[in-house]
Design a protein around this motif. Structure first.
Motif, PDB file in Angstrom:
ATOM      1  N   TYR A 121      -2.028  44.675  52.989  1.00 47.84           N
ATOM      2  CA  TYR A 121      -3.186  45.021  53.812  1.00 47.84           C
ATOM      3  C   TYR A 121      -4.411  45.122  52.903  1.00 47.84           C
ATOM      4  N   PRO A 122      -4.973  43.960  52.503  1.00 53.45           N
ATOM      5  CA  PRO A 122      -6.086  43.939  51.545  1.00 53.45           C
ATOM      6  C   PRO A 122      -7.419  44.316  52.187  1.00 53.45           C
ATOM      7  N   ASN A 123      -7.500  45.581  52.596  1.00 56.12           N
ATOM      8  CA  ASN A 123      -8.748  46.065  53.178  1.00 56.12           C
ATOM      9  C   ASN A 123      -9.662  46.579  52.063  1.00 56.12           C
ATOM     10  N   GLU A 124     -10.739  47.225  52.440  1.00 54.41           N
ATOM     11  CA  GLU A 124     -11.715  47.698  51.451  1.00 54.41           C
ATOM     12  C   GLU A 124     -11.088  48.665  50.448  1.00 54.41           C
ATOM     13  N   ILE A 125     -10.205  49.540  50.917  1.00 50.09           N
ATOM     14  CA  ILE A 125      -9.570  50.521  50.037  1.00 50.09           C
ATOM     15  C   ILE A 125      -8.751  49.828  48.949  1.00 50.09           C
ATOM     16  N   SER A 126      -7.970  48.840  49.341  1.00 45.53           N
ATOM     17  CA  SER A 126      -7.123  48.123  48.379  1.00 45.53           C
ATOM     18  C   SER A 126      -7.961  47.347  47.370  1.00 45.53           C
ATOM     19  N   VAL A 127      -8.985  46.646  47.863  1.00 43.47           N
ATOM     20  CA  VAL A 127      -9.826  45.846  46.971  1.00 43.47           C
ATOM     21  C   VAL A 127     -10.610  46.751  46.024  1.00 43.47           C
ATOM     22  N   LYS A 128     -11.121  47.841  46.553  1.00 41.21           N
ATOM     23  CA  LYS A 128     -11.907  48.770  45.732  1.00 41.21           C
ATOM     24  C   LYS A 128     -11.078  49.346  44.584  1.00 41.21           C
ATOM     25  N   SER A 129      -9.883  49.814  44.893  1.00 40.38           N
ATOM     26  CA  SER A 129      -9.049  50.440  43.858  1.00 40.38           C
ATOM     27  C   SER A 129      -8.589  49.428  42.815  1.00 40.38           C
ATOM     28  N   THR A 130      -8.244  48.219  43.253  1.00 34.36           N
ATOM     29  CA  THR A 130      -7.795  47.220  42.276  1.00 34.36           C
ATOM     30  C   THR A 130      -8.963  46.685  41.457  1.00 34.36           C
ATOM     31  N   PHE A 131     -10.165  46.665  42.026  1.00 33.09           N
ATOM     32  CA  PHE A 131     -11.355  46.285  41.257  1.00 33.09           C
ATOM     33  C   PHE A 131     -11.627  47.325  40.171  1.00 33.09           C
ATOM     34  N   ILE A 132     -11.436  48.587  40.503  1.00 33.60           N
ATOM     35  CA  ILE A 132     -11.581  49.645  39.500  1.00 33.60           C
ATOM     36  C   ILE A 132     -10.565  49.445  38.380  1.00 33.60           C
ATOM     37  N   ASN A 133      -9.310  49.180  38.753  1.00 31.16           N
ATOM     38  CA  ASN A 133      -8.259  48.998  37.749  1.00 31.16           C
ATOM     39  C   ASN A 133      -8.512  47.790  36.861  1.00 31.16           C
ATOM     40  N   ASN A 134      -8.937  46.687  37.477  1.00 31.48           N
ATOM     41  CA  ASN A 134      -9.053  45.423  36.764  1.00 31.48           C
ATOM     42  C   ASN A 134     -10.388  45.220  36.055  1.00 31.48           C
ATOM     43  N   ILE A 135     -11.451  45.819  36.578  1.00 33.07           N
ATOM     44  CA  ILE A 135     -12.794  45.556  36.040  1.00 33.07           C
ATOM     45  C   ILE A 135     -13.472  46.829  35.523  1.00 33.07           C
TER      46      ILE A 135
END
Length: 266
Positions: free
Chosen positions: A59-73
Motif C-alpha cells: 500500500y504505497p501511500n504517502e505514509i509509506s513513501v515518506k518513511s522510505t524517503f527518509i530512510n533512503n535519502i
C-alpha cells in the motif's frame, strides 16, 4: 483461499491500523482483515512488524513513501532538520528539510491526483529556496505538466521484494519567488516575538508588517530557517535516535509525540 489481491487487503488494513493499538488489537485486526488466513512471510515477525512490512510493500501511500524517503535519502545526510506536515499558505507540505538551504518535498503517489499541485507549487516557491516533487516513476509524465521547470523531481519504484528505490530525476533551481510575508506567515506569533524580537501585537499580520519594515528579506529568510531548525530539532533528533526501534508506518506519529517506542509498543 484469499480472494482479494494484496493491495485491497493492505488498503483495508491501513484504514484500521493506529500506532496506539495494543499488540493484541493489531493481531485481531489482522485476523479480521485476512479472514483468519494471515499470509505469514516471516514467522520471526511480530504481528505489528508484519503489518508494517505488508503496508509498506503493498500500500504505497504517502505514509509509506515518506518513511522510505527518509530512510533512503534524508537520513543519509547530517546537519539538517526535517519536518513533517507543515502548513504553508493554503497547503500542507509533506516534508521539508532545513540546513543551509530550505527544501520542500511534496509527495504524489499513484493513489493521489495532481489537481492541487499548481496551487501547492505556488505556496511552496514563496517560502522555500528549493522545491521537489516525489512521485512514482510510472506517474512521472502525468505529474510534469503540473509543476514548473524550476521544481526538482525525485522518482521511486518498488522492487518485487518491497524495497523502494529513489532517484533524483531533476535538480531543483533556487526559487526566485521567496516572499518574506509568506515565510513569516508560516510561523506563530510566539515565533515572531522570540526569533524576530517583535513585540506582541493584537494581530499576527501587524507583527509581520512591523518585521518586514525593519528587516531585509535576506535577514528574514535567514532567521526563518534558524527558527524552523530550532523549533523542530528535538523532534527530528528523537526520530533519528530511535529510528531503529520505530516502524516506518509510525514515523510521523513518533516525530509529533516523541514518546519512547518501548512504551508505545508494549
Amino acid at each position: 483461499m484469499i480472494k482479494k489481491n494484496y493491495f485491497e487487503y493492505a488498503q483495508l488494513l491501513s484504514s484500521e491500523y493506529s500506532t496506539l493499538l495494543s499488540n493484541e488489537s493489531v493481531r485481531n485486526i489482522l485476523l479480521k482483515t485476512f479472514e483468519d488466513q494471515i499470509p505469514i512471510f516471516d514467522k520471526d515477525l511480530s504481528y505489528r512488524e508484519f503489518t508494517n512490512q505488508f503496508l509498506v510493500h503493498y500500500y504505497p501511500n504517502e505514509i509509506s513513501v515518506k518513511s522510505t524517503f527518509i530512510n533512503n535519502i534524508l537520513s543519509k545526510t547530517s546537519n539538517h532538520v526535517s519536518i513533517f506536515e507543515l502548513n504553508v499558505g493554503n497547503s500542507r507540505l509533506d516534508l521539508c528539510k532545513i540546513n543551509r538551504f530550505s527544501t520542500a518535498f511534496e509527495i504524489k503517489t499513484e493513489l493521489d491526483t495532481p489537481k492541487r499541485l499548481n496551487k501547492q507549487m505556488e505556496d511552496y516557491f514563496k517560502v522555500f529556496e528549493r522545491v521537489y516533487v516525489i512521485c512514482s516513476i510510472h506517474n512521472l509524465e502525468n505529474i510534469k505538466p503540473y509543476i514548473p521547470d524550476d521544481c526538482g523531481i525525485y522518482t521511486y519504484y518498488i522492487t518485487k521484494t518491497g524495497r523502494y528505490v529513489f532517484k533524483k530525476a531533476r535538480t531543483a533551481v533556487k526559487s526566485n519567488f521567496i516572499s518574506a510575508f509568506a515565510q513569516l506567515s508560516v510561523l506563530t506569533k510566539k515565533d515572531l516575538n522570540t526569533y524576530f524580537e517583535c513585540p506582541h501585537l493584537q494581530s499576527k499580520e501587524a507583527m509581520i508588517e512591523l518585521i518586514i519594515n525593519k528587516k531585509s528579506h535576506n535577514e528574514i529568510n535567514k532567521i526563518f530557517k534558524f527558527c524552523l531548525r530550532n523549533k523542530y530539532y528535538r523532534k527530528w533528533n528523537f526520530l533519528l535516535e530511535n529510528r531503529a526501534d520505530i516502524l516506518e508506518i509510525d514515523y510521523q506519529w513518533f516525530f509529533k509525540n516523541t514518546v519512547s517506542p518501548e512504551v508505545v509498543y508494549l
